[in-house]
Design a protein around this motif. Structure first.
Motif, PDB file in Angstrom:
ATOM      1  N   MET A   1      20.760  94.853  30.995  1.00  0.00           N
ATOM      2  CA  MET A   1      19.601  95.632  30.546  1.00  0.00           C
ATOM      3  C   MET A   1      19.749  95.977  29.072  1.00  0.00           C
ATOM      4  SD  MET A   1      18.162  99.225  32.108  1.00  0.00           S
ATOM      5  CE  MET A   1      16.739 100.024  31.375  1.00  0.00           C
ATOM      6  N   LYS A   2      18.657  95.860  28.312  1.00  0.00           N
ATOM      7  CA  LYS A   2      18.671  96.166  26.890  1.00  0.00           C
ATOM      8  C   LYS A   2      18.217  97.608  26.661  1.00  0.00           C
ATOM      9  CE  LYS A   2      19.728  92.015  25.331  1.00  0.00           C
ATOM     10  NZ  LYS A   2      20.946  91.740  24.564  1.00  0.00           N
ATOM     11  N   TYR A   3      18.874  98.274  25.717  1.00  0.00           N
ATOM     12  CA  TYR A   3      18.501  99.645  25.368  1.00  0.00           C
ATOM     13  C   TYR A   3      18.171  99.692  23.888  1.00  0.00           C
ATOM     14  CZ  TYR A   3      20.799 100.892  29.787  1.00  0.00           C
ATOM     15  OH  TYR A   3      21.169 100.984  31.108  1.00  0.00           O
ATOM     16  N   THR A   4      17.104 100.403  23.551  1.00  0.00           N
ATOM     17  CA  THR A   4      16.794 100.596  22.131  1.00  0.00           C
ATOM     18  C   THR A   4      17.730 101.650  21.556  1.00  0.00           C
ATOM     19  OG1 THR A   4      15.207 102.389  22.499  1.00  0.00           O
ATOM     20  CG2 THR A   4      14.363 100.112  22.611  1.00  0.00           C
ATOM     21  N   GLN A   5      17.852 101.680  20.228  1.00  0.00           N
ATOM     22  CA  GLN A   5      18.700 102.685  19.596  1.00  0.00           C
ATOM     23  C   GLN A   5      18.178 104.087  19.902  1.00  0.00           C
ATOM     24  OE1 GLN A   5      21.530 101.505  17.902  1.00  0.00           O
ATOM     25  NE2 GLN A   5      22.124 103.617  18.260  1.00  0.00           N
ATOM     26  N   GLU A   6      16.849 104.223  19.995  1.00  0.00           N
ATOM     27  CA  GLU A   6      16.259 105.531  20.302  1.00  0.00           C
ATOM     28  C   GLU A   6      16.659 105.993  21.701  1.00  0.00           C
ATOM     29  OE1 GLU A   6      14.626 103.023  18.896  1.00  0.00           O
ATOM     30  OE2 GLU A   6      14.435 103.900  16.887  1.00  0.00           O
ATOM     31  N   GLU A   7      16.687 105.051  22.651  1.00  0.00           N
ATOM     32  CA  GLU A   7      17.092 105.384  24.012  1.00  0.00           C
ATOM     33  C   GLU A   7      18.560 105.805  24.058  1.00  0.00           C
ATOM     34  OE1 GLU A   7      14.246 102.560  26.793  1.00  0.00           O
ATOM     35  OE2 GLU A   7      15.983 101.666  25.813  1.00  0.00           O
ATOM     36  N   GLY A  15      23.627 114.204  26.922  1.00  0.00           N
ATOM     37  CA  GLY A  15      24.921 114.232  27.602  1.00  0.00           C
ATOM     38  C   GLY A  15      24.851 113.654  28.998  1.00  0.00           C
ATOM     39  N   ASP A  16      24.004 112.637  29.185  1.00  0.00           N
ATOM     40  CA  ASP A  16      23.815 112.011  30.494  1.00  0.00           C
ATOM     41  C   ASP A  16      24.969 111.043  30.758  1.00  0.00           C
ATOM     42  OD1 ASP A  16      22.998 110.689  32.760  1.00  0.00           O
ATOM     43  OD2 ASP A  16      20.972 110.259  32.043  1.00  0.00           O
ATOM     44  N   LEU A  17      26.077 111.591  31.279  1.00  0.00           N
ATOM     45  CA  LEU A  17      27.306 110.805  31.402  1.00  0.00           C
ATOM     46  C   LEU A  17      27.175 109.658  32.399  1.00  0.00           C
ATOM     47  CD1 LEU A  17      29.954 113.662  31.255  1.00  0.00           C
ATOM     48  CD2 LEU A  17      29.055 112.283  29.400  1.00  0.00           C
ATOM     49  N   ALA A  18      26.433 109.877  33.485  1.00  0.00           N
ATOM     50  CA  ALA A  18      26.280 108.816  34.483  1.00  0.00           C
ATOM     51  C   ALA A  18      25.573 107.608  33.878  1.00  0.00           C
ATOM     52  CB  ALA A  18      25.491 109.338  35.685  1.00  0.00           C
ATOM     53  N   THR A  19      24.532 107.870  33.088  1.00  0.00           N
ATOM     54  CA  THR A  19      23.813 106.765  32.444  1.00  0.00           C
ATOM     55  C   THR A  19      24.676 106.103  31.380  1.00  0.00           C
ATOM     56  OG1 THR A  19      21.710 107.879  32.855  1.00  0.00           O
ATOM     57  CG2 THR A  19      21.713 106.133  31.208  1.00  0.00           C
ATOM     58  N   ILE A  20      25.460 106.903  30.656  1.00  0.00           N
ATOM     59  CA  ILE A  20      26.362 106.335  29.645  1.00  0.00           C
ATOM     60  C   ILE A  20      27.345 105.371  30.293  1.00  0.00           C
ATOM     61  CG2 ILE A  20      28.262 106.880  28.071  1.00  0.00           C
ATOM     62  CD1 ILE A  20      26.729 109.471  27.369  1.00  0.00           C
ATOM     63  N   VAL A  21      27.934 105.775  31.417  1.00  0.00           N
ATOM     64  CA  VAL A  21      28.860 104.887  32.130  1.00  0.00           C
ATOM     65  C   VAL A  21      28.153 103.604  32.546  1.00  0.00           C
ATOM     66  CG1 VAL A  21      30.232 104.604  34.221  1.00  0.00           C
ATOM     67  CG2 VAL A  21      30.366 106.743  32.940  1.00  0.00           C
ATOM     68  N   SER A  22      26.919 103.739  33.064  1.00  0.00           N
ATOM     69  CA  SER A  22      26.142 102.569  33.480  1.00  0.00           C
ATOM     70  C   SER A  22      25.857 101.650  32.305  1.00  0.00           C
ATOM     71  CB  SER A  22      24.826 103.032  34.122  1.00  0.00           C
ATOM     72  OG  SER A  22      24.025 101.923  34.473  1.00  0.00           O
ATOM     73  N   MET A  23      25.533 102.243  31.160  1.00  0.00           N
ATOM     74  CA  MET A  23      25.245 101.444  29.969  1.00  0.00           C
ATOM     75  C   MET A  23      26.474 100.684  29.496  1.00  0.00           C
ATOM     76  SD  MET A  23      22.894 104.267  28.000  1.00  0.00           S
ATOM     77  CE  MET A  23      22.577 103.329  26.515  1.00  0.00           C
ATOM     78  N   ILE A  24      27.623 101.347  29.548  1.00  0.00           N
ATOM     79  CA  ILE A  24      28.867 100.680  29.161  1.00  0.00           C
ATOM     80  C   ILE A  24      29.134  99.505  30.093  1.00  0.00           C
ATOM     81  CG2 ILE A  24      31.375 100.950  29.026  1.00  0.00           C
ATOM     82  CD1 ILE A  24      30.871 103.838  28.093  1.00  0.00           C
ATOM     83  N   GLN A  25      28.888  99.721  31.392  1.00  0.00           N
ATOM     84  CA  GLN A  25      29.082  98.644  32.362  1.00  0.00           C
ATOM     85  C   GLN A  25      28.106  97.494  32.114  1.00  0.00           C
ATOM     86  OE1 GLN A  25      28.633 100.892  35.993  1.00  0.00           O
ATOM     87  NE2 GLN A  25      30.834 101.357  36.130  1.00  0.00           N
ATOM     88  N   ASP A  29      27.969  98.376  23.499  1.00  0.00           N
ATOM     89  CA  ASP A  29      29.161  98.671  22.705  1.00  0.00           C
ATOM     90  C   ASP A  29      29.324 100.188  22.580  1.00  0.00           C
ATOM     91  OD1 ASP A  29      31.149  99.015  20.800  1.00  0.00           O
ATOM     92  OD2 ASP A  29      30.364  97.516  19.422  1.00  0.00           O
ATOM     93  N   VAL A  30      30.488 100.704  22.947  1.00  0.00           N
ATOM     94  CA  VAL A  30      30.716 102.157  22.887  1.00  0.00           C
ATOM     95  C   VAL A  30      30.532 102.710  21.482  1.00  0.00           C
ATOM     96  CG1 VAL A  30      32.227 102.353  24.900  1.00  0.00           C
ATOM     97  CG2 VAL A  30      33.210 101.761  22.675  1.00  0.00           C
ATOM     98  N   ASN A  31      30.721 101.892  20.469  1.00  0.00           N
ATOM     99  CA  ASN A  31      30.576 102.358  19.093  1.00  0.00           C
ATOM    100  C   ASN A  31      29.111 102.473  18.662  1.00  0.00           C
ATOM    101  OD1 ASN A  31      33.400 102.640  18.149  1.00  0.00           O
ATOM    102  ND2 ASN A  31      33.482 100.480  18.704  1.00  0.00           N
ATOM    103  N   ASN A  32      28.174 102.058  19.513  1.00  0.00           N
ATOM    104  CA  ASN A  32      26.750 102.183  19.201  1.00  0.00           C
ATOM    105  C   ASN A  32      26.154 103.486  19.711  1.00  0.00           C
ATOM    106  OD1 ASN A  32      26.526  99.755  17.854  1.00  0.00           O
ATOM    107  ND2 ASN A  32      25.965  98.596  19.677  1.00  0.00           N
ATOM    108  N   PHE A  33      26.921 104.243  20.484  1.00  0.00           N
ATOM    109  CA  PHE A  33      26.419 105.512  21.004  1.00  0.00           C
ATOM    110  C   PHE A  33      26.536 106.568  19.906  1.00  0.00           C
ATOM    111  CE2 PHE A  33      27.577 103.259  24.851  1.00  0.00           C
ATOM    112  CZ  PHE A  33      26.596 103.625  25.762  1.00  0.00           C
ATOM    113  N   MET A  34      25.472 106.760  19.152  1.00  0.00           N
ATOM    114  CA  MET A  34      25.582 107.613  17.974  1.00  0.00           C
ATOM    115  C   MET A  34      24.269 108.333  17.718  1.00  0.00           C
ATOM    116  SD  MET A  34      27.910 108.301  15.782  1.00  0.00           S
ATOM    117  CE  MET A  34      27.889 109.453  14.426  1.00  0.00           C
ATOM    118  N   ILE A  35      24.355 109.602  17.319  1.00  0.00           N
ATOM    119  CA  ILE A  35      23.156 110.339  16.921  1.00  0.00           C
ATOM    120  C   ILE A  35      23.329 110.816  15.485  1.00  0.00           C
ATOM    121  CG2 ILE A  35      21.680 112.328  17.368  1.00  0.00           C
ATOM    122  CD1 ILE A  35      22.544 112.298  20.210  1.00  0.00           C
ATOM    123  N   TYR A  36      22.696 110.123  14.577  1.00  0.00           N
ATOM    124  CA  TYR A  36      22.654 110.548  13.177  1.00  0.00           C
ATOM    125  C   TYR A  36      24.014 110.959  12.616  1.00  0.00           C
ATOM    126  CZ  TYR A  36      17.859 110.782  14.795  1.00  0.00           C
ATOM    127  OH  TYR A  36      16.660 110.505  15.386  1.00  0.00           O
TER     128      TYR A  36
END
Length: 217
Positions: A1-7, A15-25, A29-36
């Motif tokens: 599944m593709k995620y936009t940078q805004e998503e 702080g949606d940890l369950a979704t973060i884990v799913s996205m990593i799976q 890339d863990v280094n793309n999880f960034m807010i400004y």
């Protein structure tokens, strides 16, 4: 599944940890999880005290220096010694900068002392016992000042919280020069301690009395 940078931004912000884990799976890339450049997946995991995700993110090659976030300072502020140990071991293993200082020149021990209460006293004890080893310090860690020449002990004493017995055990082992180092206001730690000497909170506290006796020798 593709995620936009805004998503990605929104998921990390919440702080949606369950979704973060799913996205990593899903391969994000863990280094793309960034807010400004202020919040990223590791910092959110620290704030949420999610040890599983912290370990998972680090194991995937998260770049702890890319975003210039002081993760060790944040771990100290939340008062979680286990998370701090995990991060310090990761930094040591990967030869990352453990000697982190903020804009005021405060080190890890300064931060621990500025956040001291009796619930997180063991963080100060742990840092004292381990930072010399981690940083290969030749100088006593209690003699290191920030930009105002305040040592961590200056900061700890100025909080005027009841001192934990384990911390006092460490302090009564220190030589007199630790208590005589002056800050920008020409105040040393002995001055601060003596200013409290006649207060009820010090007169009635056995640990405080032990420290008073030590500095008067």
């Amino acid at each position: 599944m593709k995620y936009t940078q805004e998503e990605i931004y929104e998921i990390v912000r919440l702080g949606d940890l369950a979704t973060i884990v799913s996205m990593i799976q899903d391969g994000v890339d863990v280094n793309n999880f960034m807010i400004y450049k202020k919040t990223d997946v590791l910092l959110v995991s620290i704030f949420k005290e999610n040890l599983f995700l912290i370990n998972h993110v680090l194991s995937l090659g998260f770049d702890c220096e890319k975003n210039k976030i002081l993760y060790l300072h944040h771990a100290i502020r939340i008062g979680n010694l286990t998370i701090l140990e995990v991060l310090l071991n990761h930094y040591k293993k990967n030869k990352l900068n453990i000697n982190q200082k903020n804009n005021e020149g405060n080190s890890l021990l300064h931060i621990a002392c500025s956040n001291y209460n009796q619930d997180n006293a063991q963080i100060i004890v742990y840092l004292y016992k381990n930072l010399h080893k981690y940083l290969n310090l030749k100088k006593n860690i209690w003699l290191i000042g920030n930009k105002n020449k305040e040592t961590a002990l200056h900061i700890l004493l100025r909080r005027n919280y009841p001192l934990d017995s384990d911390i006092v055990d460490i302090l009564v082992e220190q030589k007199s020069n630790v208590f005589k180092k002056q800050d920008n206001f020409n105040l040393d730690c002995k001055d601060i301690i003596l200013s409290y000497a006649n207060s009820q909170s010090w007169l009635s506290n056995e640990n405080h009395q032990r420290l008073l006796e030590h500095i008067k020798k």
